[in-house]
Design a protein around this motif. Sequence first.
Motif, PDB file in Angstrom:
ATOM      1  N   HIS A 322       0.718  -1.262   0.087  1.00  0.00           N
ATOM      2  CA  HIS A 322       0.086  -0.016  -0.054  1.00  0.00           C
ATOM      3  C   HIS A 322       0.967   1.175   0.103  1.00  0.00           C
ATOM      4  O   HIS A 322       1.788   1.330   0.992  1.00  0.00           O
ATOM      5  N   LEU A 323       0.945   1.937  -1.197  1.00  0.00           N
ATOM      6  CA  LEU A 323       1.714   3.287  -1.231  1.00  0.00           C
ATOM      7  C   LEU A 323       0.853   4.699  -1.620  1.00  0.00           C
ATOM      8  O   LEU A 323       1.238   5.685  -2.211  1.00  0.00           O
ATOM      9  N   ASN A 324      -0.506   4.343  -1.003  1.00  0.00           N
ATOM     10  CA  ASN A 324      -1.525   5.546  -1.179  1.00  0.00           C
ATOM     11  C   ASN A 324      -0.949   6.759  -0.832  1.00  0.00           C
ATOM     12  O   ASN A 324      -0.313   6.848   0.499  1.00  0.00           O
ATOM     13  N   GLY A 325      -1.232   7.978  -1.190  1.00  0.00           N
ATOM     14  CA  GLY A 325      -0.899   9.237  -0.611  1.00  0.00           C
ATOM     15  C   GLY A 325       0.434   9.579  -0.536  1.00  0.00           C
ATOM     16  O   GLY A 325       0.769  10.354   0.409  1.00  0.00           O
ATOM     17  N   ASN A 326       1.458   9.077  -1.490  1.00  0.00           N
ATOM     18  CA  ASN A 326       2.870   9.516  -1.288  1.00  0.00           C
ATOM     19  C   ASN A 326       2.921  10.365  -2.423  1.00  0.00           C
ATOM     20  O   ASN A 326       2.069  11.063  -3.191  1.00  0.00           O
ATOM     21  N   TYR A 327       4.251  10.545  -2.982  1.00  0.00           N
ATOM     22  CA  TYR A 327       4.751  11.517  -3.891  1.00  0.00           C
ATOM     23  C   TYR A 327       5.596  10.742  -4.998  1.00  0.00           C
ATOM     24  O   TYR A 327       6.655  11.355  -5.533  1.00  0.00           O
ATOM     25  N   GLY A 328       5.094   9.508  -5.625  1.00  0.00           N
ATOM     26  CA  GLY A 328       5.887   8.608  -6.503  1.00  0.00           C
ATOM     27  C   GLY A 328       5.947   9.484  -7.912  1.00  0.00           C
ATOM     28  O   GLY A 328       6.963   9.486  -8.460  1.00  0.00           O
ATOM     29  N   GLY A 329       4.679   9.882  -8.390  1.00  0.00           N
ATOM     30  CA  GLY A 329       4.858  10.513  -9.571  1.00  0.00           C
ATOM     31  C   GLY A 329       5.027   9.677 -10.800  1.00  0.00           C
ATOM     32  O   GLY A 329       4.996   8.317 -10.531  1.00  0.00           O
ATOM     33  N   ALA A 330       4.960  10.122 -12.020  1.00  0.00           N
ATOM     34  CA  ALA A 330       5.388   9.306 -13.161  1.00  0.00           C
ATOM     35  C   ALA A 330       6.594   8.346 -12.978  1.00  0.00           C
ATOM     36  O   ALA A 330       6.937   7.267 -13.321  1.00  0.00           O
ATOM     37  N   LEU A 331       7.577   9.181 -12.612  1.00  0.00           N
ATOM     38  CA  LEU A 331       8.977   8.634 -12.476  1.00  0.00           C
ATOM     39  C   LEU A 331       8.999   7.362 -11.426  1.00  0.00           C
ATOM     40  O   LEU A 331       9.616   6.577 -11.555  1.00  0.00           O
ATOM     41  N   GLY A 332       8.312   7.666 -10.268  1.00  0.00           N
ATOM     42  CA  GLY A 332       8.112   6.809  -9.395  1.00  0.00           C
ATOM     43  C   GLY A 332       7.308   5.488  -9.826  1.00  0.00           C
ATOM     44  O   GLY A 332       7.823   4.410  -9.312  1.00  0.00           O
ATOM     45  N   ALA A 333       6.373   5.738 -10.583  1.00  0.00           N
ATOM     46  CA  ALA A 333       5.678   4.537 -10.979  1.00  0.00           C
ATOM     47  C   ALA A 333       6.516   3.635 -12.117  1.00  0.00           C
ATOM     48  O   ALA A 333       6.350   2.582 -12.044  1.00  0.00           O
ATOM     49  N   ASN A 334       7.240   4.484 -12.786  1.00  0.00           N
ATOM     50  CA  ASN A 334       8.037   4.020 -13.748  1.00  0.00           C
ATOM     51  C   ASN A 334       9.198   3.113 -12.996  1.00  0.00           C
ATOM     52  O   ASN A 334       9.524   1.643 -13.456  1.00  0.00           O
ATOM     53  N   ALA A 335       9.640   3.195 -12.006  1.00  0.00           N
ATOM     54  CA  ALA A 335      10.738   2.684 -11.114  1.00  0.00           C
ATOM     55  C   ALA A 335       9.952   1.569 -10.495  1.00  0.00           C
ATOM     56  O   ALA A 335      10.498   0.377 -10.465  1.00  0.00           O
ATOM     57  N   LEU A 336       9.044   1.582 -10.117  1.00  0.00           N
ATOM     58  CA  LEU A 336       8.232   0.510  -9.335  1.00  0.00           C
ATOM     59  C   LEU A 336       7.887  -0.574 -10.260  1.00  0.00           C
ATOM     60  O   LEU A 336       7.886  -1.624  -9.987  1.00  0.00           O
ATOM     61  N   ALA A 337       7.337   0.025 -11.506  1.00  0.00           N
ATOM     62  CA  ALA A 337       7.210  -1.118 -12.728  1.00  0.00           C
ATOM     63  C   ALA A 337       8.165  -1.734 -12.922  1.00  0.00           C
ATOM     64  O   ALA A 337       7.735  -3.160 -13.303  1.00  0.00           O
ATOM     65  N   LYS A 338       9.410  -1.418 -12.695  1.00  0.00           N
ATOM     66  CA  LYS A 338      10.548  -2.340 -13.187  1.00  0.00           C
ATOM     67  C   LYS A 338      10.724  -3.427 -12.154  1.00  0.00           C
ATOM     68  O   LYS A 338      11.063  -4.531 -12.395  1.00  0.00           O
ATOM     69  N   GLY A 339      10.369  -3.256 -11.054  1.00  0.00           N
ATOM     70  CA  GLY A 339      10.386  -4.209  -9.750  1.00  0.00           C
ATOM     71  C   GLY A 339       9.181  -5.121 -10.085  1.00  0.00           C
ATOM     72  O   GLY A 339       9.368  -6.315  -9.770  1.00  0.00           O
ATOM     73  N   LEU A 340       8.126  -4.446 -10.709  1.00  0.00           N
ATOM     74  CA  LEU A 340       6.838  -5.472 -10.596  1.00  0.00           C
ATOM     75  C   LEU A 340       7.076  -6.699 -11.750  1.00  0.00           C
ATOM     76  O   LEU A 340       6.460  -7.748 -11.704  1.00  0.00           O
ATOM     77  N   GLU A 341       7.929  -6.252 -12.729  1.00  0.00           N
ATOM     78  CA  GLU A 341       8.180  -7.246 -13.717  1.00  0.00           C
ATOM     79  C   GLU A 341       8.754  -8.541 -13.283  1.00  0.00           C
ATOM     80  O   GLU A 341       8.353  -9.657 -13.655  1.00  0.00           O
ATOM     81  N   GLY A 342       9.704  -8.215 -12.274  1.00  0.00           N
ATOM     82  CA  GLY A 342      10.459  -9.491 -11.983  1.00  0.00           C
ATOM     83  C   GLY A 342       9.671 -10.142 -10.629  1.00  0.00           C
ATOM     84  O   GLY A 342      10.338 -11.282  -9.955  1.00  0.00           O
ATOM     85  N   ASN A 343       8.777  -9.636 -10.287  1.00  0.00           N
ATOM     86  CA  ASN A 343       7.949 -10.107  -8.906  1.00  0.00           C
ATOM     87  C   ASN A 343       6.973 -11.073  -9.147  1.00  0.00           C
ATOM     88  O   ASN A 343       6.157 -10.807  -9.930  1.00  0.00           O
ATOM     89  N   LYS A 344       6.700 -12.127  -8.449  1.00  0.00           N
ATOM     90  CA  LYS A 344       5.630 -13.155  -8.889  1.00  0.00           C
ATOM     91  C   LYS A 344       4.630 -13.237  -7.871  1.00  0.00           C
ATOM     92  O   LYS A 344       3.679 -13.709  -7.837  1.00  0.00           O
ATOM     93  N   SER A 345       5.037 -12.476  -6.648  1.00  0.00           N
ATOM     94  CA  SER A 345       4.152 -12.781  -5.331  1.00  0.00           C
ATOM     95  C   SER A 345       3.141 -11.709  -5.172  1.00  0.00           C
ATOM     96  O   SER A 345       2.043 -12.151  -4.723  1.00  0.00           O
ATOM     97  N   LEU A 346       3.274 -10.768  -5.651  1.00  0.00           N
ATOM     98  CA  LEU A 346       2.484  -9.550  -5.629  1.00  0.00           C
ATOM     99  C   LEU A 346       0.876  -9.734  -6.053  1.00  0.00           C
ATOM    100  O   LEU A 346       0.864 -10.114  -7.029  1.00  0.00           O
ATOM    101  N   ARG A 347      -0.116  -9.624  -5.039  1.00  0.00           N
ATOM    102  CA  ARG A 347      -1.370  -9.686  -5.358  1.00  0.00           C
ATOM    103  C   ARG A 347      -2.236  -8.213  -5.575  1.00  0.00           C
ATOM    104  O   ARG A 347      -3.346  -8.244  -6.034  1.00  0.00           O
TER     105      ARG A 347
END
Length: 611
Positions: A322-347
């Motif tokens: 849960h990362l609601n209400g932070n300041y990720g922005g487009a760059l933060g979303a892009n950085a997080l997306a790279k981690g999501l590609e290699g993760n299999k557990s997140l629901r």
Amino acid sequence: MASTSTSTISLSSHPKIFLRVHSLGLRPVGFRRSSFDYHANGALVSVAHWRRGFRFRNLVLKATLRSEGGSRRAATSRRVYRESQTESSSVIAPLKQVASNVLPAGVFIVVTFVLWKLVERLTIPKSDRSSSERNKSPAQEAKWSFGAGINLFPNLTAKIDREAKLKLNDFAKELRTFRSVDMTARNFGDEGLFFLAESLGYNQTVEEVNFSANGITAEGIKAFDGVLQSNIVLKTLDLSGNPIGDEGVKTLCDLLVKNSSIQTLQLNSTDIGDEGAKAVAEMLKKNSSLRILELNNNMIDYSGFTSLGGALIENNTIRNIHLNGNYGGALGANALAKGLEGNKSLRELHMNGNSVGDEGVRALISGLSSRKGKLALLDIGNNSITAKGVFHVAEFMKRTKSLVLLNLFMNDIGDEGAEKIAEALKQNRSIKTLDLGGNNIHAEGITKIAQALKDNDAITTLEIAYNPIGPEGAEALSEVLKFHGNVKNLKLGWCKIGPKGAELIAETLKYNTTISVLDLRGNGLRDEGATCLARSLKVVNEALTSLDLGFNEIRDPGAFAIAQALKANEDIAVTSLNLANNFLTKFGQSALTDARDHVHEMCEKEVSISY
């Protein structure tokens, strides 16, 4: 003399000069005399005074010069005494006349006050703390505080301290007795947490502890040292609403690296920044027991999102983040997306309120589409997403077979974006909850959504509140929902449907057999709309259990109509009725109360009515 007040000041040793103030015939009015003797460098100083409220009769000033020497000193003293007696007789009479006839009593009060302050300044030394007091540390002086992260001042009563300790003992008993303990806002602070931590050390009972909003700081987190290593039962730890900051999170994460029991960690609104997020990321790389991590409403920026994204590549046990209400922005979303590609557990991925925009959502969807894991919940509400960005979301909806909940609340997809979502719904059969509230969708857009529901029986919760669909949009929905779809929760609050829209929805309720929760708040239904709904309530409806009509300008006639409907239909299924924030008087309220009692008496059903 009993009526004389004397002040004697030692000004020097050789010779010694004494200034004596004789206030003859003083009479105190309403205040007590206070006096003391003080020894200063071997000299005896006697001071007696009245605070205020004096009536002066005589004032005599005597100056005595004494030199050293036995007999000479005594002789000189006797001579001066006789001279002073002679002078006093000549001075007293004029002074009496002046004090009684010329000068006001206030002048003498001021003179007396000035002389007293002079005596006090010359004779009373400044108090000095002993060396033991100076060397005492703040920690030794501090008492346990029942306030949020502060200490009680030492001069507060012992009674408060005792009561605080008794409450702490009660809290400790809770920790040892129940499996789930909620200590939200008990305000026990850091000191209290150190006390309570002892009860958690080898506790084999409690599995969930909520310590949120208790004024715990980074210093208090140290109380968990040793506790989290030895306790193998605790599964949920909630520290939300405590200002622990980055330092506190670093301490906590160091302790959680080797912890194998805690599965849910809640750190919402704890002043965490990028450094704290980095510490969490390092912990996730090594911890294999944590399943749910909540970091909502903190100050995590692009750098923190990058660290978390890197941790997701290595961690394959985390389920919800849960990362609601932070300041990720487009760059933060892009950085997080790279981690999501290699993760299999997140629901579940909660990214509400991060201003990711169209570019950020494109990156997120790309990462989710490339991963092998199955995502069940995606919350990207309040992220400034337009029809351009929702295009990528719609494409993901067409492909996914695992997504159950999609939240797009408070974006700006408009009618164009609603059309794209509608097209995706024709192919998707996994999404059960769809939230499109607050997206500037009009009748045109909602008509497309309604048409998609003809072939989609997967959607059970449809949230389209805060969209200006008007009566036309309500008509499009009602025509489809009469006999199609499987919507159980329909939320149409603040959609500007008016009395006409209420009439159309009421007509749908006569035929629909699935809608159990209907939210029509803030639609300006007035008495006409309430009366239309009341007619439908008279008809046998075994599905509808909750009806919300708050903020609708309904008055007593509308309340009377609904009350009569409740009485007339013995098989009514409604158990919750909200008419709060309308214009009901005590007559309308009484009618509803009477209807509620009637239903209970005749059908033995409890109906909760708010007004």
